[in-house]
Design a protein around this motif. Structure first.
Motif, PDB file in Angstrom:
ATOM      1  N   ASN A   1      11.268  10.959  -8.012  1.00  0.00           N
ATOM      2  CA  ASN A   1      10.024  11.730  -7.942  1.00  0.00           C
ATOM      3  C   ASN A   1       9.426  11.763  -6.541  1.00  0.00           C
ATOM      4  OD1 ASN A   1       9.934  12.458 -10.666  1.00  0.00           O
ATOM      5  ND2 ASN A   1       9.024  10.488 -11.234  1.00  0.00           N
ATOM      6  N   ASP A   2      10.184  11.336  -5.572  1.00  0.00           N
ATOM      7  CA  ASP A   2       9.780  11.390  -4.161  1.00  0.00           C
ATOM      8  C   ASP A   2       8.775  10.322  -3.745  1.00  0.00           C
ATOM      9  OD1 ASP A   2      11.363  13.707  -3.636  1.00  0.00           O
ATOM     10  OD2 ASP A   2       9.806  14.924  -4.578  1.00  0.00           O
ATOM     11  N   THR A   3       8.568   9.306  -4.570  1.00  0.00           N
ATOM     12  CA  THR A   3       7.619   8.272  -4.150  1.00  0.00           C
ATOM     13  C   THR A   3       8.344   6.997  -3.707  1.00  0.00           C
ATOM     14  OG1 THR A   3       7.320   7.477  -6.409  1.00  0.00           O
ATOM     15  CG2 THR A   3       5.726   9.078  -5.600  1.00  0.00           C
TER      16      THR A   3
ATOM     17  N   TRP B   1       7.130  12.163   2.368  1.00  0.00           N
ATOM     18  CA  TRP B   1       6.802  12.896   3.597  1.00  0.00           C
ATOM     19  C   TRP B   1       5.439  12.482   4.173  1.00  0.00           C
ATOM     20  CZ3 TRP B   1       7.901  15.014  -1.130  1.00  0.00           C
ATOM     21  CH2 TRP B   1       6.803  15.397  -1.915  1.00  0.00           C
ATOM     22  N   GLU B   2       4.667  11.739   3.381  1.00  0.00           N
ATOM     23  CA  GLU B   2       3.400  11.226   3.921  1.00  0.00           C
ATOM     24  C   GLU B   2       3.630  10.002   4.808  1.00  0.00           C
ATOM     25  OE1 GLU B   2       0.157  11.961   0.369  1.00  0.00           O
ATOM     26  OE2 GLU B   2       1.319  10.135   0.300  1.00  0.00           O
TER      27      GLU B   2
ATOM     28  N   ARG C   1      -1.191   4.082  10.810  1.00  0.00           N
ATOM     29  CA  ARG C   1      -2.380   3.247  10.667  1.00  0.00           C
ATOM     30  C   ARG C   1      -2.056   1.754  10.730  1.00  0.00           C
ATOM     31  NH1 ARG C   1      -6.387   6.421  10.154  1.00  0.00           N
ATOM     32  NH2 ARG C   1      -7.879   4.767   9.745  1.00  0.00           N
TER      33      ARG C   1
ATOM     34  N   VAL D   1       3.230   9.666   8.632  1.00  0.00           N
ATOM     35  CA  VAL D   1       1.839   9.805   9.077  1.00  0.00           C
ATOM     36  C   VAL D   1       1.030   8.566   8.685  1.00  0.00           C
ATOM     37  CG1 VAL D   1      -0.277  11.167   8.809  1.00  0.00           C
ATOM     38  CG2 VAL D   1       1.930  12.313   9.094  1.00  0.00           C
ATOM     39  N   ILE D   2       1.240   8.096   7.457  1.00  0.00           N
ATOM     40  CA  ILE D   2       0.468   6.932   6.997  1.00  0.00           C
ATOM     41  C   ILE D   2       0.749   5.698   7.850  1.00  0.00           C
ATOM     42  CG2 ILE D   2       0.106   5.319   5.088  1.00  0.00           C
ATOM     43  CD1 ILE D   2       0.597   7.548   3.133  1.00  0.00           C
TER      44      ILE D   2
ATOM     45  N   GLY E   1       4.370   3.972  -3.917  1.00  0.00           N
ATOM     46  CA  GLY E   1       3.695   4.976  -4.730  1.00  0.00           C
ATOM     47  C   GLY E   1       3.277   6.201  -3.935  1.00  0.00           C
ATOM     48  N   ARG E   2       3.371   6.137  -2.599  1.00  0.00           N
ATOM     49  CA  ARG E   2       3.019   7.329  -1.803  1.00  0.00           C
ATOM     50  C   ARG E   2       4.247   8.233  -1.691  1.00  0.00           C
ATOM     51  NH1 ARG E   2      -2.262   8.005  -1.969  1.00  0.00           N
ATOM     52  NH2 ARG E   2      -1.504   9.974  -1.126  1.00  0.00           N
ATOM     53  N   LEU E   3       3.999   9.479  -1.322  1.00  0.00           N
ATOM     54  CA  LEU E   3       5.067  10.469  -1.240  1.00  0.00           C
ATOM     55  C   LEU E   3       5.830  10.319   0.073  1.00  0.00           C
ATOM     56  CD1 LEU E   3       2.695  13.153  -2.625  1.00  0.00           C
ATOM     57  CD2 LEU E   3       4.821  12.452  -3.771  1.00  0.00           C
TER      58      LEU E   3
ATOM     59  N   PHE F   1       0.824  -1.211   0.000  1.00  0.00           N
ATOM     60  CA  PHE F   1       0.000   0.000   0.000  1.00  0.00           C
ATOM     61  C   PHE F   1       0.860   1.264   0.000  1.00  0.00           C
ATOM     62  CE2 PHE F   1      -1.998   3.294   2.701  1.00  0.00           C
ATOM     63  CZ  PHE F   1      -3.072   3.615   1.889  1.00  0.00           C
TER      64      PHE F   1
ATOM     65  N   ARG G   1      14.050  21.996  11.929  1.00  0.00           N
ATOM     66  CA  ARG G   1      14.147  21.095  10.789  1.00  0.00           C
ATOM     67  C   ARG G   1      15.448  21.324  10.033  1.00  0.00           C
ATOM     68  NH1 ARG G   1       9.315  20.632   6.276  1.00  0.00           N
ATOM     69  NH2 ARG G   1       9.943  18.613   5.452  1.00  0.00           N
TER      70      ARG G   1
ATOM     71  N   ILE H   1       8.542  15.136  11.175  1.00  0.00           N
ATOM     72  CA  ILE H   1       8.554  15.301   9.720  1.00  0.00           C
ATOM     73  C   ILE H   1       9.971  14.996   9.239  1.00  0.00           C
ATOM     74  CG2 ILE H   1       6.634  16.940   9.601  1.00  0.00           C
ATOM     75  CD1 ILE H   1       8.620  19.210   9.670  1.00  0.00           C
TER      76      ILE H   1
ATOM     77  N   THR I   1       1.100  14.459  13.924  1.00  0.00           N
ATOM     78  CA  THR I   1       1.939  14.732  12.755  1.00  0.00           C
ATOM     79  C   THR I   1       3.302  15.272  13.150  1.00  0.00           C
ATOM     80  OG1 THR I   1       1.164  17.014  12.571  1.00  0.00           O
ATOM     81  CG2 THR I   1      -0.102  15.340  11.393  1.00  0.00           C
TER      82      THR I   1
END
Ligand code: SF4
Ligand code: SF4
Ligand code: FES
Lengths: 239, 480
Positions: free
Chosen positions: B393-395, B54-55, B62, B58-59, B50-52, B47, B364, B172, B169
């Motif tokens: 591309n950051d993913t 910096w997400e 879950r 946080v992701i 493909g996510r970025l 899952f 930071r 970072i 959050t």
């Protein structure tokens, strides 16, 4: 010759109107907030989302496009109209893929804030479409997560009318209509992170993202941590 | 001739992954094999692709409703590396540490008071109605009050550092998004001494229990194993947030030492078994039979050279005395170890609250982007590894996680088997007491199973007894 200013009534309150003003513009000036998603300051009106629906002289109209008129009687904050607005907002959650706890727009997102304002507290029983479109991350400074797009068209108007570019456009029809970039991907358009269309204020949700911003703003300091959507207009009221 | 039988214990609710125990009896009703099946995590690694980048911190929260902060911080540490940041600004590192100590404290307190205390106070064989926190509060209202207040203190620390009690959050890539304002600091300082006293009392309770039940502790799911954790690079002290990997064998001999955790895949192999979704890691040079190891509070007490806070260090010395300084291999001693860590966290929190860096504004750092990064942390349940690759591309293109429950997979299976051999073999019927003993053995490792940790005081369980042809011989069910 210009016609004189006039008054009309929203929810029992007499407010001033100017010729050429929409109901929403006059309401804003008087400190009355009418919910909205597709309308945005500085962009031409589109009248697409219908979240701004009010009853004017007994007819349902979009407040963002309907001109104010002398002695017009407008109803906005009624349980019936807010239910209709809530249904519309709910449908947007059903059409997209919205998982607010992992979304960097959370707290700054107008859709989420509207859901809170309209008391959308529980999921509905209807199915969620939950599209899983791949992110467009091709651009060095911008990313697109169209799973969260609400097709408000604000980016299209900003790109055309303000940036004079045309980076975004609609494709498809009806429920399949959605926003796409005019190119194979964002890297193949002339989009720049400095475009108005890309700025934080234009996209109301977490679809157009400026890379590397992420969750830099702490919880508590995000836009809607300071008050519900519309509070700035309501706070500006003279009474 | 009697047929071989299969006993199956499975939780009824499946909220966040689920576990199931199958116990295979031979023809003489002796335990042949016991397996703990856990379904979790693998889907997540796909899952996240493909996510970025910096997400991700946080992701990943879950992944687990019980220790989201540990995943948040481990992922953030990996993303620091990917963003080219090797040294965080002091404010950022200290805010993250504060968050982590708050998390470990509240998690351990939850485990001890809500899940372990009923077993410890009333015994494993007590009826299910008795084995829950409400009964503990009824018999000991002061203990109940403190449990709630201590847990809340830890959660308030999380909220002050991450913005929310759950799904915050704060961390970072390259830093943190907030500092600790003076009024918030002062509110914590006002109660920190009380927390410290209560932590000492709770520790005394866990120690007393362990010492008074030395016979039970010595025989209940007690078996030799290797132990692994991070320890502080400079001196081998307990460090829950950062360090180098150290692994010791069952008698305290060094297996590896000062190992840069980015090289974890060079020393650990993740074994796959056809009957389990969860992998079985082992130390490569020792092989699958001898190379499995345990992680978690007791493993840490075994691996660390000392603890750098005085009260917890004195408590560690007492624990070490039990085994004359050698590693302690008794599953149930985890409860004692957990409470030493609560005290350590409280002492660390106090130290940090007095540090003006928490009010700093340099939050930071940035650096030269890299393609790959690993972040490791000592989570409440033990060592936690997050490893990612990110494209230009950051993913995210690759993700590998080894969570504490996975590290402990073999150990938990052994614990279940050990208990099964001692308590179930030769039994004709499934009894409540039998279920409880298996449950207590699993729970001592505090696995991330909703069934093991969500239900206050009892796991909803289903146990079924099959013959070799799959025919149902006996069935017993208990819901939360
Ligand atoms: S775009 Fe808005 S509504 Fe959708 S997930 Fe993000 S915060 Fe939630
Ligand atoms: S990308 Fe954003 S601004 Fe453009 S249509 Fe979608 S939601 Fe509206
Ligand atoms: S705001 Fe008026 S129709 Fe969208």
């Amino acid at each position: 010759m210009t016609s004189p200013d006039f008054t009309f009534v929203i929810d029992g309150r007499a407010i001033p109107g100017k010729p050429g003003q929409t109901i929403m513009e006059a309401a804003d000036a008087a400190g009355i907030y009418i919910p909205r998603l597709c309308d945005h300051e500085g962009l031409r009106h589109q009248g697409g989302c219908r979240v701004c629906t009010v009853k004017a002289a007994g007819r349902s109209v979009s407040a963002c496009t309907q001109p104010a008129a002398p002695d017009l009687v407008v109803e906005s904050e009624t349980p019936h109209i807010n239910k209709l607005r809530r249904d519309l907002v709910e449908m947007l959650f059903h059409e997209g893929n919205h998982l607010c706890p992992i979304c960097e727009a959370s707290g700054n997102c107008e859709l989420q804030a509207m859901a809170y304002r309209l008391d959308m507290t529980a999921p509905t029983k209807m199915p969620y479409l939950e599209p899983c479109r791949e992110l467009d991350v091709s651009h060095p400074d911008i990313a697109l997560d169209t799973n969260r797009c609400i097709s408000c068209g604000r980016c299209i108007r900003a790109s055309q009318d303000v940036d004079h570019k045309g980076v975004f456009g609609y494709v498809g029809r009806g429920i399949h209509r959605r926003v796409a970039v005019n190119g194979s991907d964002l890297a193949h358009t002339d989009a720049a992170v400095t475009d108005h269309a890309i700025s934080a204020e234009v996209c109301p949700v977490g679809c157009i993202l400026r890379k590397r911003v992420g969750f830099a703003t702490p919880i508590g300091e995000r836009e809607f941590d300071h008050g519900p959507i519309g509070h700035e207009i309501e706070g500006g009221s003279s009474d | 001739m009697a047929e071989p039988r299969l006993i199956e214990i499975s939780p009824v609710t499946r909220v966040e992954g689920h576990g199931k125990v199958t116990i295979h009896l031979d023809a003489n009703n002796q335990v042949d094999e016991a397996r703990l099946h856990i379904v979790e995590f693998r889907g997540f690694e796909r899952f996240i692709r493909g996510r970025l980048l910096w997400e991700v911190p946080v992701i990943v929260q879950r992944l687990c409703g019980i220790c989201p902060v540990s995943h948040h911080l481990a992922a953030a540490k990996a993303m620091d590396v990917i963003c080219g940041v090797d040294d965080l600004p002091p404010t950022a590192e200290k805010m993250r540490r504060l968050m982590h100590y708050g998390q470990v404290m509240q998690s351990h307190v939850l485990h001890f008071f809500h899940l372990a205390a009923p077993d410890l106070l009333f015994g494993f064989g007590a009826p299910a109605e008795k084995r829950n926190i409400f009964e503990v509060i009824k018999e000991n209202p002061e203990l109940g009050r403190r449990a709630i207040a201590m847990r809340k203190f830890g959660q308030d620390i999380i909220e002050a550092t991450a913005g929310k009690k759950i799904h915050g959050t704060g961390a970072i890539p390259g830093g943190i998004n907030r500092n600790l304002p003076v009024p918030a600091r002062d509110a914590f300082l006002a109660v920190i001494d009380e927390m410290c006293l209560w932590a000492q009392d709770a520790l005394a309770l866990a120690r007393r229990y362990t010492q008074e039940h030395d016979h039970l502790v010595a025989e209940f799911a007690s078996f030799p194993s290797n132990h692994m954790s991070l320890v502080r690079d400079s001196d081998g002290a307990l460090d829950l947030y950062h360090g180098k990997l150290r692994a010791l064998n069952a008698v305290g001999g060094t297996i590896f030492e000062k190992l840069d955790y980015a090289r974890y895949h060079e020393v650990l192999v993740e074994d796959v078994r056809p009957w389990s979704y969860m992998k079985f890691p082992f130390i490569k040079e020792l092989g699958p039979e001898k190379g499995w190891y345990r992680v978690g509070p007791l493993a840490r007490m075994n691996t660390v050279s000392f603890i750098d806070t005085p009260l917890a260090n004195a408590a560690l010395a007492e624990l070490k005395q039990e085994t004359s300084g050698a590693p302690n291999n008794s599953t149930l001693v985890n409860h004692w170890a957990r409470m030493i860590e609560v005290l350590h966290c409280v002492e660390k929190i106090r130290e940090l609250l007095h540090d003006p860096d928490l009010q700093g504004t340099d939050l930071r750092a940035t650096g030269q982007r890299r393609e790959e990064g690993t972040g490791v942390i000592e989570a409440p349940r033990g060592n936690l590894i997050h490893h990612y690759k990110v494209d230009e591309n950051d993913t995210v293109t690759y993700c590998n996680l080894i969570v504490s429950t996975t590290h402990n997979n073999e150990g938990m299976n052994r614990a279940v088997k050990d208990v099964a051999v001692k308590h179930l073999s030769g039994q004709e019927r499934i009894t409540e007491g039998m279920l409880n003993h298996v449950e207590v053995a699993i729970r001592a490792y505090d696995p991330c199973l909703s069934c093991a940790t969500h239900a206050l005081g009892q796991m909803p369980l289903q146990i079924e007894l099959f013959d070799a042809d799959g025919g149902l011989l006996d069935s017993r069910q208990r819901s939360a």
